[in-house]
Design an enzyme around this catalytic site. Structure first.
Site, PDB file in Angstrom:
ATOM      1  N   GLU A 142     -23.685 -21.033 -21.980  1.00 48.06           N
ATOM      2  CA  GLU A 142     -22.924 -19.769 -21.973  1.00 48.06           C
ATOM      3  C   GLU A 142     -21.462 -20.082 -21.663  1.00 48.06           C
ATOM      4  O   GLU A 142     -21.159 -21.164 -21.146  1.00 48.06           O
ATOM      5  CB  GLU A 142     -23.494 -18.820 -20.908  1.00 48.06           C
ATOM      6  CG  GLU A 142     -24.930 -18.435 -21.200  1.00 48.06           C
ATOM      7  CD  GLU A 142     -25.512 -17.481 -20.160  1.00 48.06           C
ATOM      8  OE1 GLU A 142     -24.794 -17.075 -19.219  1.00 48.06           O
ATOM      9  OE2 GLU A 142     -26.693 -17.135 -20.314  1.00 48.06           O
ATOM     10  N   GLU A 195     -33.901 -34.094 -26.048  1.00 46.82           N
ATOM     11  CA  GLU A 195     -32.638 -33.990 -26.800  1.00 46.82           C
ATOM     12  C   GLU A 195     -31.732 -35.181 -26.498  1.00 46.82           C
ATOM     13  O   GLU A 195     -31.106 -35.755 -27.390  1.00 46.82           O
ATOM     14  CB  GLU A 195     -31.918 -32.684 -26.426  1.00 46.82           C
ATOM     15  CG  GLU A 195     -30.552 -32.553 -27.085  1.00 46.82           C
ATOM     16  CD  GLU A 195     -29.741 -31.334 -26.598  1.00 46.82           C
ATOM     17  OE1 GLU A 195     -30.173 -30.654 -25.650  1.00 46.82           O
ATOM     18  OE2 GLU A 195     -28.675 -31.083 -27.176  1.00 46.82           O
TER      19      GLU A 195
END
Ligand SMILES: Cc1cc2nc3c(=O)[nH]c(=O)nc-3n(C[C@H](O)[C@H](O)[C@H](O)COP(=O)(O)OP(=O)(O)OC[C@H]3O[C@@H](n4cnc5c(N)ncnc54)[C@H](O)[C@@H]3O)c2cc1C
Length: 381
Positions: A125, A240
């Protein structure tokens, strides 16, 4: 650390596919800043979009070793293509596979495996990057729905994706213990795409904002337990990071290959520039780092394949730290060896440098990797 026959076959198939289908478009999608949908259609036909998804849900199976094989193979020719592919198969589909219910896997995975829908993952964010548990996107229960409000930023595939694994706070006072994972699909009421970013590199992999304004997410799209999202997020990050390490390795290798070729062809002062000791040393150091990164990536991939992504943060962080810094340094060294030609778009090393820049930032910065490594070191005292 021995690849199986199937893994060798996959490596060869991906290498051929990347050379014949991905490489010819790499410069064009970079120039035009466009998503290579034609390549994704071809990847779908090859089964690469269903990698890591079991056959019963429409995929072709495989795990982290296979993902790293494809990640490294594609990254050698196009860092943008592999970035969007990684967000689809690893950040989104693999985590739904690991943590979704049987019903969710049957409902969500076949369209991801076939490439009918493109996936992504949204945790970052505007005010919560490295400090991801400070996220403010809020999810409030409302009968059979959760109502999401907030904004996610820097989301790979954001502008073009259909299905996103989204993390939101269900208990805002509880930091990590108050996060829940949701699958949000294009078309959900209150879900929209925000701006698409212009970037230094990864031009063919669209990055954008996702906006949730009283977005209604059905309860059946909660992945895992309510307030249990942190575990899902961290296992996803670990996977990831290793995939990004494998992609960095591919990029670092390509920089080395191009620089070696150029160094042995370019003549200055009547000699090949690679015969000047300062250039020769650069190439030797680039090769040494590639060998070290290779060892770290594959030893960790085989370990993770055995134990799963949750328990391996230190070695994964070390592999990501080293491989990503190697990609960036090798890209810098390659452009130096190319001299003025390294700075112009006639040769791909200029793009490699721009693409390599993100590797020490995305999926957790080098500083955060150091923090993870240090915390594990402390535990061992
Ligand atoms: C092209 C691109 C694609 C991305 N794709 C995705 C995606 O698909 N999904 C997603 O959720 N996110 C995505 N991200 C976000 C990415 O993971 C974050 O940018 C990254 O984790 C860093 O967060 P930040 O940008 O807010 O930087 P910040 O956290 O603000 O960091 C700024 C600087 O401060 C340093 N810093 C911060 N905290 C510490 C600390 N504790 N100790 C030492 N140094 C510190 C950092 O290392 C960095 O150098 C993407 C980003 C980019 C640029």
């Amino acid at each position: 650390m021995e690849f199986s026959e199937e893994q060798i076959l996959l490596k060869n198939t991906v290498s051929r596919f990347a050379k014949e289908q991905v490489a010819p478009l790499a410069s064009e999608i970079d120039e035009q800043e466009r998503f290579p949908s034609e390549t994704f259609e071809k990847m779908s036909q090859l089964g690469l979009l269903g990698l890591g998804i079991p056959e019963e849900y429409g995929g072709v199976g495989g795990g982290i070793v296979e993902s790293c094989i494809v990640g490294e193979g594609l990254a050698r020719y196009c860092a943008s293509t592999v970035a969007s592919w990684g967000a689809h198969v690893d950040l989104c589909a693999a985590n739904i596979c690991r943590n979704g219910s049987e019903e969710q896997k049957k409902r969500l995975l076949p369209d991801l495996a076939s490439g009918k829908k493109l996936g992504g993952m949204a945790m970052t964010e505007p005010d919560a990057g490295s400090d991801v548990f400070a996220m403010k996107t809020r999810a409030v229960e409302d009968g059979d729905f959760f109502i999401l409000n907030g904004r996610k930023t820097f989301i790979t595939n954001g502008p073009v994706g259909d299905i996103f694994l989204v993390y939101a706070k269900t208990d805002p006072k509880a930091r990590g213990k108050g996060i829940t994972a949701f699958v949000v699909e294009k078309g959900f009421q209150g879900f929209s795409k925000g701006k698409k970013f212009k970037k230094l590199g990864w031009h063919g992999s669209p990055t954008g904002d996702l906006i949730f304004e009283d977005c209604r997410v059905p309860r059946e799209n909660v992945i895992g337990e309510i307030n249990g999202g942190a575990k899902i997020l961290l296992s996803g990050l670990n996977s990831e990071r290793l995939l990004l390490a494998a992609e960095s390795l591919g990029l670092a290798k390509e920089c080395l290959k191009d620089a070696t070729q150029y160094g042995t062809e370019r003549i200055q002062f009547g000699k090949r520039i690679a015969d000047f000791q300062m250039v020769m040393e650069k190439l030797a150091r680039m090769a040494t780092k590639v060998e070290a990164a290779k060892a770290m990536v594959w030893s960790q991939a085989f370990k993770m394949a055995g134990k799963g992504p949750a328990s391996m943060s230190m070695e994964t962080a070390a592999a990501k730290l080293f491989a990503s810094e190697t990609a960036l340094q090798n890209a810098l060294d390659a452009t130096q060896i190319f001299g003025g030609y390294g700075y112009i778009r006639e040769f791909p090393v200029e793009r490699y440098l721009r693409d390599a820049r993100i590797m020490t930032i995305g999926g957790g910065t080098s500083e955060i990797m150091c923090q993870v490594i240090f915390r594990e070191l402390e535990k061992g005292l």
